[in-house]
Scaffold this motif. Structure first.
Motif, PDB file in Angstrom:
ATOM      1  N   PHE A 140      -0.420   9.712   1.034  1.00 53.22           N
ATOM      2  CA  PHE A 140       0.678  10.122   2.233  1.00 53.22           C
ATOM      3  C   PHE A 140       0.523   9.050   3.260  1.00 53.22           C
ATOM      4  CE2 PHE A 140      -0.514  14.261   0.044  1.00 53.22           C
ATOM      5  CZ  PHE A 140       0.832  14.361  -0.796  1.00 53.22           C
ATOM      6  N   THR A 142      -1.376   8.967   5.724  1.00 59.66           N
ATOM      7  CA  THR A 142      -2.440   8.888   6.045  1.00 59.66           C
ATOM      8  C   THR A 142      -3.079   7.200   5.362  1.00 59.66           C
ATOM      9  OG1 THR A 142      -2.955  11.026   5.664  1.00 59.66           O
ATOM     10  CG2 THR A 142      -4.778   9.780   6.412  1.00 59.66           C
ATOM     11  N   THR A 143      -2.442   7.355   4.109  1.00 61.88           N
ATOM     12  CA  THR A 143      -2.860   6.129   3.362  1.00 61.88           C
ATOM     13  C   THR A 143      -2.027   4.896   3.359  1.00 61.88           C
ATOM     14  OG1 THR A 143      -3.747   7.945   1.994  1.00 61.88           O
ATOM     15  CG2 THR A 143      -4.274   5.622   1.022  1.00 61.88           C
ATOM     16  N   PRO A 145      -0.290   3.211   5.505  1.00 56.84           N
ATOM     17  CA  PRO A 145      -0.365   2.016   6.692  1.00 56.84           C
ATOM     18  C   PRO A 145      -1.640   1.202   5.979  1.00 56.84           C
ATOM     19  CG  PRO A 145      -0.358   4.029   7.559  1.00 56.84           C
ATOM     20  CD  PRO A 145      -0.685   4.495   6.203  1.00 56.84           C
ATOM     21  N   GLY A 146      -2.551   1.646   5.471  1.00 58.10           N
ATOM     22  CA  GLY A 146      -3.779   0.698   4.751  1.00 58.10           C
ATOM     23  C   GLY A 146      -3.004  -0.119   3.944  1.00 58.10           C
ATOM     24  N   ALA A 149      -0.740  -2.725   5.306  1.00 61.67           N
ATOM     25  CA  ALA A 149      -1.733  -3.747   5.989  1.00 61.67           C
ATOM     26  C   ALA A 149      -2.053  -4.808   4.677  1.00 61.67           C
ATOM     27  CB  ALA A 149      -2.798  -3.006   6.602  1.00 61.67           C
ATOM     28  N   GLY A 150      -2.701  -4.143   4.035  1.00 60.62           N
ATOM     29  CA  GLY A 150      -3.030  -5.018   2.664  1.00 60.62           C
ATOM     30  C   GLY A 150      -2.062  -5.997   2.203  1.00 60.62           C
ATOM     31  N   ILE A 197      -1.363   9.810  12.096  1.00 58.54           N
ATOM     32  CA  ILE A 197      -0.339   8.763  11.914  1.00 58.54           C
ATOM     33  C   ILE A 197       0.713   9.173  12.477  1.00 58.54           C
ATOM     34  CG2 ILE A 197       0.507   7.057  10.236  1.00 58.54           C
ATOM     35  CD1 ILE A 197      -2.430   6.744  10.476  1.00 58.54           C
ATOM     36  N   GLN A 257       0.478   1.761  16.112  1.00 58.80           N
ATOM     37  CA  GLN A 257       0.363   0.675  15.398  1.00 58.80           C
ATOM     38  C   GLN A 257       0.566   0.991  13.719  1.00 58.80           C
ATOM     39  OE1 GLN A 257      -3.478   0.069  17.820  1.00 58.80           O
ATOM     40  NE2 GLN A 257      -2.681  -2.150  17.436  1.00 58.80           N
ATOM     41  N   ALA A 258       0.025   2.112  13.432  1.00 64.61           N
ATOM     42  CA  ALA A 258      -0.004   2.163  12.137  1.00 64.61           C
ATOM     43  C   ALA A 258       1.415   2.651  11.407  1.00 64.61           C
ATOM     44  CB  ALA A 258      -0.904   3.657  11.789  1.00 64.61           C
ATOM     45  N   LEU A 261       3.190  -0.669  10.985  1.00 65.83           N
ATOM     46  CA  LEU A 261       2.783  -1.354   9.594  1.00 65.83           C
ATOM     47  C   LEU A 261       3.422  -0.618   8.456  1.00 65.83           C
ATOM     48  CD1 LEU A 261      -1.023  -1.547   9.948  1.00 65.83           C
ATOM     49  CD2 LEU A 261       0.437  -3.292   9.629  1.00 65.83           C
TER      50      LEU A 261
END
Ligand code: SF4
Lengths: 363, 89
Positions: A140, A142-143, A145-146, A149-150, A197, A257-258, A261
């Motif tokens: 969801f 939480t994950t 944005p990572g 970013a990747g 987030i 910031q998240a 992204l």
């Protein structure tokens, strides 16, 4: 360890439970929509501490569980391609697809690697320039944005052998679908990490439109009990609202910031949820400007027709209208070592949590 | 996988930090929390290799103090109960 032990203090747990018992009169059904809560609630035996008229039910909060079986079939089809390395969080590996699982494909020599972070998948892409690295993006807000970013990092580093298959989803449409589909609940234990987030404003429609409270909760026993207490007070006073219990982590405005992204890379699309069906604007697709990294767009492969196991009632469990114990396969044909449905695979799945902690409780 | 854990920042180099999670040392990206001014010794919430938020010590103490109040309430209840029992013999 700091901020863990203090929130597990036995004496304080007992006093909080007493306080709930003292103030709660009206029957209440509270739904948690975060897999981490499902796990914690069972692990700490929270239901047994509450008065009988307060019921906790699990909702669609485990990303692995709500994901379409077609996504697994898709990943399996990728893993059978020459020169493809699948990178995935460990939870997905055992999830049954229509006729196989990633675990079985791995045993049959597909190159499937478990990673803890998308950053590890990027390292693999850097070291294996001749291979195509497909990262399975689930989770969801939480994950997501990572993952975003990747993808941005891959673009900056010119890693054009890196692809993401996105099954990312956003939580609010599922929370309104649960209410609209008539699941009888009186309040939500709000997802703590999603809200880290997103912040809390996105839940305001729940008290406004459905007259129901949301308390964003942490994951330790005292956090969960305090959140239940806050919901009880709202319910008794008939004053539903959005509150943050998990204030040491969640800010009302979230993490901008998240969010930036996430918005840079993804856009909303209609998506399918196990148990709830297709929900409008509930999934995250990779935007056209990052199409080079979108596995859906860059590979043209055939996927087998999706087949579901008819006896698995995982969909009803995720919707909160059935308990894992209602399933005739539970603990017999379906166990964490040999799961039939997705709800038994992930640690956060309601069936898996029920299996692990009910068993220990019985022993 | 939704597992997010409190981690203590040990050292920072550029965007990456070494953190301690229950004794284990892991690497994490601070990319999403640069605005927070993270320093070694701070606690962050860690998720799939990224720090998602700084954990506010102040807020943690506000919560913990509140739990103390519940405990006081409980002691008061106990005392009232005792007093009742004495009264009604
Ligand atoms: S116990 Fe297994 S088969 Fe039954 S609902 Fe849960 S996951 Fe599905």
């Amino acid at each position: 360890m700091q901020y863990i032990d203090e929130f597990r203090d036995r004496e304080k747990i007992i006093s909080l439970v007493n306080r709930i018992r003292f103030e709660s009169r009206k029957p209440m059904r509270i739904m948690e929509v975060c897999g981490g809560h499902t796990m914690a609630i069972h692990r700490f035996g929270i239901p047994s501490l509450l008065p009988g008229h307060i019921q906790l039910i699990s909702g669609p909060g485990c990303p692995v569980c709500v994901t379409d079986r077609r996504f697994i079939d898709h990943a399996i089809a990728f893993s059978r391609q020459p020169d493809v390395i699948i990178t995935t969080y460990g939870d997905l590996i055992k999830v049954p697809g229509s006729s196989s699982s990633l675990e079985r494909e791995k045993a049959a020599r597909a190159d499937i690697r478990i990673v803890y972070s998308i950053l590890d998948a990027l390292t693999i892409a850097k070291k294996n320039r001749r291979k195509k690295i497909v990262f399975l993006g689930i989770g969801f807000e939480t994950t997501a944005p990572g993952t975003a970013a990747g993808i941005i990092k891959a673009q900056m580093a010119g890693l054009f052998n890196f692809y993401v298959l996105s099954a990312h989803k956003v939580m609010p449409p599922a929370m309104s679908a649960i209410i609209q589909q008539g699941v009888p609940i009186n309040g939500y234990l709000g997802p703590g990490h999603v809200s880290t987030i997103t912040g809390s404003a996105m839940y305001e429609f729940i008290p406004d439109k459905y007259n129901m409270g949301v308390v964003i909760s942490g994951f330790e026993p005292l956090d969960i009990l305090q959140s239940i207490y806050m919901l009880v007070r709202q319910h008794e006073a008939n004053q539903p609202k959005v509150e943050i219990q998990y204030s040491r982590v969640v800010r009302p405005e979230g993490n901008s910031q998240a969010l930036e992204l996430m918005n840079e890379v993804f856009e909303l699309r209609d998506d399918w949820w196990r148990g709830l069906g297709v929900l409008p604007q509930s999934g995250l697709a990779i935007q056209q400007k990052y199409a080079d990294f979108d596995a859906e767009k860059q590979f043209n492969i055939e996927i087998e027709p999706t087949r579901e196991d008819k006896a698995c009632i995982c969909g009803d469990v995720l919707k909160g209208i059935a308990s894992p114990a209602d399933c005739r396969l539970f603990g017999k044909a379906c166990t964490p070592t040999d799961p039939v449905g997705a709800c038994m695979v992930s640690n956060e799945g309601a069936c898996a949590a029920f299996f692990r902690y009910r068993k220990t409780a019985a022993e | 996988m939704c597992l997010s854990v409190p981690a203590k920042i040990l050292s920072i180099e550029g965007e990456m930090a070494q953190c301690s999670v229950g004794g284990a040392i892991v690497e994490a990206s601070l990319q999403m929390v640069t605005a927070e001014g993270i320093e070694p010794g701070d606690y962050v919430l860690l998720h799939t290799g990224f720090a998602l938020q700084k954990i506010s010590e102040e807020e943690a103490h506000v919560s913990l103090n509140l739990f103390n109040e519940f405990e006081d309430f409980n002691i008061r209840l106990d005392e009232e109960e005792k007093a009742d029992r004495q009264y009604f013999g």
